[in-house]
Structures are given as structure tokens and as C-alpha cells.
Write a protein that holds these residues in place. Structure first.
Motif, PDB file in Angstrom:
ATOM      1  N   ILE A 178     -20.334 -28.505   2.525  1.00 57.80           N
ATOM      2  CA  ILE A 178     -21.285 -29.246   1.697  1.00 57.80           C
ATOM      3  C   ILE A 178     -22.476 -29.705   2.533  1.00 57.80           C
ATOM      4  O   ILE A 178     -22.391 -29.831   3.755  1.00 57.80           O
ATOM      5  N   THR A 179     -23.568 -29.967   1.847  1.00 53.23           N
ATOM      6  CA  THR A 179     -24.736 -30.564   2.490  1.00 53.23           C
ATOM      7  C   THR A 179     -24.563 -32.083   2.494  1.00 53.23           C
ATOM      8  O   THR A 179     -23.751 -32.642   1.754  1.00 53.23           O
ATOM      9  N   GLU A 180     -25.359 -32.759   3.301  1.00 54.15           N
ATOM     10  CA  GLU A 180     -25.225 -34.206   3.439  1.00 54.15           C
ATOM     11  C   GLU A 180     -25.462 -34.935   2.119  1.00 54.15           C
ATOM     12  O   GLU A 180     -24.817 -35.950   1.823  1.00 54.15           O
ATOM     13  N   ASP A 181     -26.360 -34.414   1.285  1.00 50.20           N
ATOM     14  CA  ASP A 181     -26.685 -35.055   0.007  1.00 50.20           C
ATOM     15  C   ASP A 181     -25.476 -35.144  -0.922  1.00 50.20           C
ATOM     16  O   ASP A 181     -25.394 -36.026  -1.784  1.00 50.20           O
ATOM     17  N   LYS A 182     -24.527 -34.228  -0.734  1.00 50.67           N
ATOM     18  CA  LYS A 182     -23.377 -34.156  -1.635  1.00 50.67           C
ATOM     19  C   LYS A 182     -22.492 -35.399  -1.532  1.00 50.67           C
ATOM     20  O   LYS A 182     -21.753 -35.727  -2.466  1.00 50.67           O
ATOM     21  N   VAL A 199      -7.656 -31.912   2.925  1.00 51.50           N
ATOM     22  CA  VAL A 199      -9.041 -31.489   2.728  1.00 51.50           C
ATOM     23  C   VAL A 199      -9.804 -31.536   4.050  1.00 51.50           C
ATOM     24  O   VAL A 199      -9.839 -32.580   4.712  1.00 51.50           O
ATOM     25  N   TYR A 200     -10.401 -30.402   4.407  1.00 54.99           N
ATOM     26  CA  TYR A 200     -11.291 -30.310   5.569  1.00 54.99           C
ATOM     27  C   TYR A 200     -12.716 -30.138   5.057  1.00 54.99           C
ATOM     28  O   TYR A 200     -13.009 -29.185   4.339  1.00 54.99           O
ATOM     29  N   ILE A 201     -13.591 -31.055   5.431  1.00 55.62           N
ATOM     30  CA  ILE A 201     -14.996 -30.955   5.034  1.00 55.62           C
ATOM     31  C   ILE A 201     -15.818 -30.564   6.254  1.00 55.62           C
ATOM     32  O   ILE A 201     -15.778 -31.238   7.293  1.00 55.62           O
ATOM     33  N   VAL A 202     -16.547 -29.467   6.132  1.00 53.79           N
ATOM     34  CA  VAL A 202     -17.367 -28.963   7.236  1.00 53.79           C
ATOM     35  C   VAL A 202     -18.720 -29.668   7.219  1.00 53.79           C
ATOM     36  O   VAL A 202     -19.439 -29.626   6.215  1.00 53.79           O
ATOM     37  N   THR A 203     -19.068 -30.314   8.310  1.00 53.96           N
ATOM     38  CA  THR A 203     -20.350 -31.024   8.395  1.00 53.96           C
ATOM     39  C   THR A 203     -20.840 -31.046   9.840  1.00 53.96           C
ATOM     40  O   THR A 203     -20.039 -31.068  10.780  1.00 53.96           O
ATOM     41  N   ASP A 204     -22.160 -31.037  10.000  1.00 58.50           N
ATOM     42  CA  ASP A 204     -22.756 -31.124  11.345  1.00 58.50           C
ATOM     43  C   ASP A 204     -23.050 -32.566  11.735  1.00 58.50           C
ATOM     44  O   ASP A 204     -23.519 -32.825  12.846  1.00 58.50           O
ATOM     45  N   GLU A 205     -22.796 -33.506  10.829  1.00 58.60           N
ATOM     46  CA  GLU A 205     -23.097 -34.908  11.094  1.00 58.60           C
ATOM     47  C   GLU A 205     -21.989 -35.531  11.942  1.00 58.60           C
ATOM     48  O   GLU A 205     -20.882 -35.768  11.463  1.00 58.60           O
ATOM     49  N   GLU A 206     -22.278 -35.796  13.227  1.00 59.05           N
ATOM     50  CA  GLU A 206     -21.254 -36.318  14.121  1.00 59.05           C
ATOM     51  C   GLU A 206     -20.762 -37.695  13.702  1.00 59.05           C
ATOM     52  O   GLU A 206     -19.586 -38.029  13.864  1.00 59.05           O
ATOM     53  N   ASN A 207     -21.665 -38.523  13.170  1.00 51.56           N
ATOM     54  CA  ASN A 207     -21.237 -39.867  12.741  1.00 51.56           C
ATOM     55  C   ASN A 207     -20.260 -39.798  11.579  1.00 51.56           C
ATOM     56  O   ASN A 207     -19.391 -40.654  11.422  1.00 51.56           O
ATOM     57  N   PHE A 256      -6.424 -21.305   4.794  1.00 46.85           N
ATOM     58  CA  PHE A 256      -6.807 -22.170   3.686  1.00 46.85           C
ATOM     59  C   PHE A 256      -6.379 -21.571   2.358  1.00 46.85           C
ATOM     60  O   PHE A 256      -6.515 -20.360   2.128  1.00 46.85           O
ATOM     61  N   ASP A 257      -5.873 -22.447   1.478  1.00 45.87           N
ATOM     62  CA  ASP A 257      -5.494 -22.003   0.142  1.00 45.87           C
ATOM     63  C   ASP A 257      -6.711 -21.897  -0.766  1.00 45.87           C
ATOM     64  O   ASP A 257      -6.716 -21.128  -1.733  1.00 45.87           O
ATOM     65  N   LYS A 258      -7.730 -22.702  -0.458  1.00 48.41           N
ATOM     66  CA  LYS A 258      -8.935 -22.698  -1.289  1.00 48.41           C
ATOM     67  C   LYS A 258     -10.135 -23.039  -0.416  1.00 48.41           C
ATOM     68  O   LYS A 258     -10.042 -23.910   0.461  1.00 48.41           O
ATOM     69  N   ILE A 259     -11.253 -22.334  -0.647  1.00 47.35           N
ATOM     70  CA  ILE A 259     -12.498 -22.622   0.072  1.00 47.35           C
ATOM     71  C   ILE A 259     -13.587 -22.904  -0.946  1.00 47.35           C
ATOM     72  O   ILE A 259     -13.879 -22.073  -1.811  1.00 47.35           O
ATOM     73  N   LEU A 260     -14.166 -24.089  -0.854  1.00 47.27           N
ATOM     74  CA  LEU A 260     -15.242 -24.501  -1.752  1.00 47.27           C
ATOM     75  C   LEU A 260     -16.533 -24.638  -0.957  1.00 47.27           C
ATOM     76  O   LEU A 260     -16.502 -24.905   0.241  1.00 47.27           O
ATOM     77  N   ALA A 261     -17.672 -24.467  -1.630  1.00 49.03           N
ATOM     78  CA  ALA A 261     -18.957 -24.596  -0.938  1.00 49.03           C
ATOM     79  C   ALA A 261     -20.050 -25.026  -1.907  1.00 49.03           C
ATOM     80  O   ALA A 261     -20.052 -24.644  -3.081  1.00 49.03           O
ATOM     81  N   ASP A 262     -20.944 -25.829  -1.372  1.00 50.95           N
ATOM     82  CA  ASP A 262     -22.155 -26.206  -2.106  1.00 50.95           C
ATOM     83  C   ASP A 262     -22.950 -24.931  -2.416  1.00 50.95           C
ATOM     84  O   ASP A 262     -22.994 -23.995  -1.600  1.00 50.95           O
ATOM     85  N   LYS A 263     -23.577 -24.883  -3.569  1.00 51.56           N
ATOM     86  CA  LYS A 263     -24.339 -23.696  -3.963  1.00 51.56           C
ATOM     87  C   LYS A 263     -25.447 -23.365  -2.979  1.00 51.56           C
ATOM     88  O   LYS A 263     -25.861 -22.205  -2.871  1.00 51.56           O
ATOM     89  N   GLU A 264     -25.930 -24.362  -2.258  1.00 48.87           N
ATOM     90  CA  GLU A 264     -26.994 -24.113  -1.272  1.00 48.87           C
ATOM     91  C   GLU A 264     -26.530 -23.222  -0.128  1.00 48.87           C
ATOM     92  O   GLU A 264     -27.335 -22.669   0.605  1.00 48.87           O
ATOM     93  N   TYR A 265     -25.213 -23.096   0.046  1.00 44.84           N
ATOM     94  CA  TYR A 265     -24.667 -22.236   1.100  1.00 44.84           C
ATOM     95  C   TYR A 265     -24.469 -20.793   0.628  1.00 44.84           C
ATOM     96  O   TYR A 265     -24.021 -19.943   1.389  1.00 44.84           O
ATOM     97  N   SER A 266     -24.789 -20.510  -0.636  1.00 47.79           N
ATOM     98  CA  SER A 266     -24.532 -19.188  -1.227  1.00 47.79           C
ATOM     99  C   SER A 266     -25.123 -18.067  -0.364  1.00 47.79           C
ATOM    100  O   SER A 266     -26.304 -18.092  -0.020  1.00 47.79           O
ATOM    101  N   GLY A 267     -24.269 -17.126   0.003  1.00 48.28           N
ATOM    102  CA  GLY A 267     -24.701 -15.970   0.796  1.00 48.28           C
ATOM    103  C   GLY A 267     -24.756 -16.198   2.285  1.00 48.28           C
ATOM    104  O   GLY A 267     -25.037 -15.266   3.045  1.00 48.28           O
ATOM    105  N   THR A 268     -24.469 -17.412   2.741  1.00 48.02           N
ATOM    106  CA  THR A 268     -24.567 -17.711   4.181  1.00 48.02           C
ATOM    107  C   THR A 268     -23.215 -17.980   4.826  1.00 48.02           C
ATOM    108  O   THR A 268     -23.121 -18.158   6.029  1.00 48.02           O
ATOM    109  N   GLU A 293     -15.471 -20.421  -3.600  1.00 50.03           N
ATOM    110  CA  GLU A 293     -15.796 -20.939  -4.929  1.00 50.03           C
ATOM    111  C   GLU A 293     -16.941 -21.947  -4.767  1.00 50.03           C
ATOM    112  O   GLU A 293     -16.798 -22.946  -4.058  1.00 50.03           O
ATOM    113  N   TYR A 294     -18.085 -21.684  -5.397  1.00 46.47           N
ATOM    114  CA  TYR A 294     -19.253 -22.550  -5.245  1.00 46.47           C
ATOM    115  C   TYR A 294     -19.249 -23.689  -6.254  1.00 46.47           C
ATOM    116  O   TYR A 294     -18.870 -23.507  -7.410  1.00 46.47           O
ATOM    117  N   ILE A 295     -19.626 -24.861  -5.783  1.00 47.23           N
ATOM    118  CA  ILE A 295     -19.570 -26.057  -6.630  1.00 47.23           C
ATOM    119  C   ILE A 295     -20.966 -26.673  -6.797  1.00 47.23           C
ATOM    120  O   ILE A 295     -21.861 -26.403  -6.024  1.00 47.23           O
TER     121      ILE A 295
END
Length: 361
Positions: A286-290, A310-318, A340-352, A359-361
Motif C-alpha cells: 500500500i501507499t502511505e495515504d492508504k 498480515v504483513y504490510i510492505v512499506t518504505d516508511e521506517e517510522n 503467502f495465502d493472499k497478496i493484496l495491493a493498492d491499485k497504484e502499484y498495478s503492473g509494478t 488482488e488490487y484494492i
């Protein structure tokens, strides 16, 4: 044992050292006041301790609990903390106290012998490197007023601490209570300091008396005698310094990392065999805005209440520092040992994202 009263399942508990061996600790007969520690530990599927002190204590009160405990000591960055022989010790010897300035870490033991040491040895300085409350630091300031530049007090950022050890010849780790595998002790050893430590907590795992340092009783007389011997007997001092560097190499990060990788793999495999454990592992990009999105947080709440991990992938160290229980924040390149049984992603990550069945959310 922060999980007392609750049990995230499956779970691995970590002890950073016995914290209840303090001055208020007294035997209470049948009304044993540490039952909460045992209950918290037994709620875990596995206990990992940074020292043998916790493991041995568990062993004495509950044999099975002792046997479900494994020791993985802390590590020292041996590439950062290393021997420096460039200083001229014939002119000046620095004795270093590299820890928090308060009573549990032995501050007042050092202050009690300070005058006697500086009166006897004119080439000695004592440096207090750490932070503390004013009620404690004012006592160090009184010594600075008396002795001037021969007593110093300052603090350094963790990444700068190696500079203090490189200046020192002797390091003091005179803990009175609440000690695990002391980072100060390991860092001093790796830098080639002659270490004096009390026989408290995990310090007995690190120091072999008169081999790679001095392991003493936690009192003023023992501390003074140990410092005196190191200052009077260069042969003993240099032997301990040399051996300290070699022993510290066994507490390196590579070895620590391998131990944790093995532990996680082994215990994850064992827990998966238990029929009463059913959970899915979900990875979310997800992006930070999410994080401020109501719909996303409602979905996240639903995943967690249904026993998912749940594992959330983020670059924000804090944000990554806020992981807790079954909600973990990780970096994109972090190594994981489960599929992983399920992988979700913000639509902004589509194709990357280089993942299957996203599954895009």
C-alpha cells in the motif's frame, strides 16, 4: 514478558534479561510474586532468551519451560567496534563508564571509588558516556568540579560510541541488576578494552574471570581492587584485552542472524503441524495515504479479527517500528520464510509488483 494476560497464537516470546532482580525484590514465601512471569512465558510456543540467566531461572521453577527456552545472545558489530593501538597509554589511561547514568547500571559504585583511584593514579581519567536524569548526573558534575578535566561526562549517538571505546583502556560494566547480554560489554571487548563486569545477569556468559576481563562481586571493594590490578599489572591487563577481542568475535552479527533464521524456520514448521492452528498469511502493498483510508482500515481490522497474519510492505521506517503481534510492517526487500495465502495491493502499484495472483484494492 509483555504478552502477560494475552497470547498471540502462534507466538515466540523474547526475554532481554531478568528485570525483576532489583532492590525491591524480596522472598515472599508461598505468596510468590513472580507467577505472572511464568504464566506469560508458558503462554508462548517458544521462548528465546539473550542470556542463560533467564533460561536457567525458568529451569529451576518449571523444567519443561526451561527446555522450551533457547539462548541466542546479542551481537556486536565487529567491523565497527575494533581494536585501535594508536593511542599513547603511557601518558594517559582512560577508564570508561559507557552506559546509562543511574543506579541499576552501577553508577554509584564508580562514584564511590573515583576519588581514591584519581588520587593514587595521576595519569588516569574517568569518562562517563551516557545519559541520565538530573538527580543522578548532578553527582557526576560534583566530581567534575573537584577533578576538572580528569573527569568527563558526555553522551554519543549509538553510531558514534565506537569513538569512546577507542580512546579508553579500561571499561566498567558494574551492573547491580536488570542485565541481559550487555551491548556495552561486547562493544568494549571488541574494541580491545580491559573490561570489569559484575557477575549479574548475562555478564557471566561473556566474561571469563582473568581471561578476557574481570568478573567481580557487585560491591565497591571488588570494583576498586579490579581497577587497581589492571592499572598496576600491565601483563594481566594486556592479556585480558587481547583475549577480549577474540571472544567478541564469537558474538558477531552473522552468527546471530543464522541462529534467528534457523529458529524461525524450525518453529514455523512445527507450529504448522498443529491441527488447532488455522490462519492465513496476507501480504499487502500500500501507499502511505492508504493508512488514512477508512475502507482500508476496516478491511485490515477484518483480516486481523479472523486470525490472519498480515504483513504490510512499506518504505516508511517510522511505521515499520510499530509492528505488533499478527500485524507486521516490512520493507520490500525483507526476507520472509513463509509463502503467502493472499497478496493484496493498492491499485497504484498495478503492473509494478513481481508477484503472482495479486488482488488490487
Amino acid at each position: 514478558m509483555e504478552n502477560y494476560g494475552t497470547a498471540v497464537y502462534p507466538s515466540m516470546g523474547i526475554s532481554h534479561g531478568v528485570a525483576w532482580d532489583n532492590i525491591q525484590n524480596k522472598y515472599a514465601g508461598d505468596n510468590y510474586s513472580k507467577n505472572w512471569v511464568i504464566d506469560a512465558a508458558k503462554a508462548c510456543d517458544k521462548i528465546v532468551s539473550v542470556d542463560t540467566n533467564t533460561a536457567n531461572w525458568f529451569q529451576t521453577v518449571d523444567y519443561m519451560l526451561g527446555n522450551m527456552t533457547e539462548v541466542v545472545p546479542n551481537y556486536v558489530e565487529t567491523d565497527e567496534f575494533k581494536l585501535d593501538r594508536s593511542k599513547n597509554e603511557e601518558e594517559k589511561i582512560i577508564i570508561l563508564y559507557p552506559r546509562r547514568l543511574y543506579e541499576p547500571r552501577g553508577l554509584y559504585l564508580v562514584l564511590d571509588i573515583l576519588d581514591a583511584i584519581l588520587e593514587k593514579y595521576s595519569n588516569v581519567e574517568i569518562h562517563f558516556v551516557g545519559k541520565g536524569f538530573e538527580e543522578d548526573t548532578k553527582n557526576v558534575e560534583e566530581k567534575i568540579e573537584k577533578w576538572g578535566d580528569r573527569v568527563k561526562m558526555y553522551s554519543l549517538a549509538p553510531e558514534k560510541m565506537h569513538e569512546a571505546y577507542k580512546k579508553a583502556t579500561i571499561s566498567l560494566v558494574p551492573t547491580l541488576y536488570s542485565e541481559g547480554t550487555s551491548l556495552s560489554c561486547l562493544e568494549a571487548m571488541a574494541t580491545g578494552n580491559a573490561v570489569i563486569a559484575t557477575r549479574i545477569g548475562g555478564l557471566t556468559d561473556i566474561i571469563i574471570n582473568n581471561y578476557n576481563g574481570k568478573l567481580i562481586e557487585p560491591n565497591v571493594r571488588a570494583l576498586y581492587n579490579a581497577i587497581e590490578e589492571f592499572l598496576d599489572n600491565e601483563e594481566v591487563r594486556e592479556k585480558c584485552r587481547k583475549n577480549a577481542v577474540e571472544v567478541a568475535k564469537e558474538f558477531n552479527k552473522k552468527k546471530w542472524k543464522k541462529s534467528w533464521e534457523r529458529l524461525i524456520k524450525e518453529n514455523a514448521g512445527e507450529l504448522d503441524k498443529k491441527k488447532n492452528i488455522q490462519y492465513n498469511i496476507v501480504k499487502i502493498y500500500i501507499t502511505e495515504d492508504k493508512f488514512n483510508d477508512y475502507a482500508f482500515n476496516k478491511m485490515l481490522y477484518g483480516l486481523l479479527t479472523k486470525n490472519n497474519i498480515v504483513y504490510i510492505v512499506t518504505d516508511e521506517e517510522n511505521i515499520r517500528g510499530k509492528s505488533f503481534g499478527r500485524l507486521q510492517f516490512i520493507g520490500k526487500d525483507q526476507t520472509l520464510y513463509k509463502s503467502f495465502d493472499k497478496i493484496l495491493a493498492d491499485k497504484e502499484y498495478s503492473g509494478t509488483i513481481n508477484e503472482k495472483e495479486v488482488e488490487y484494492i
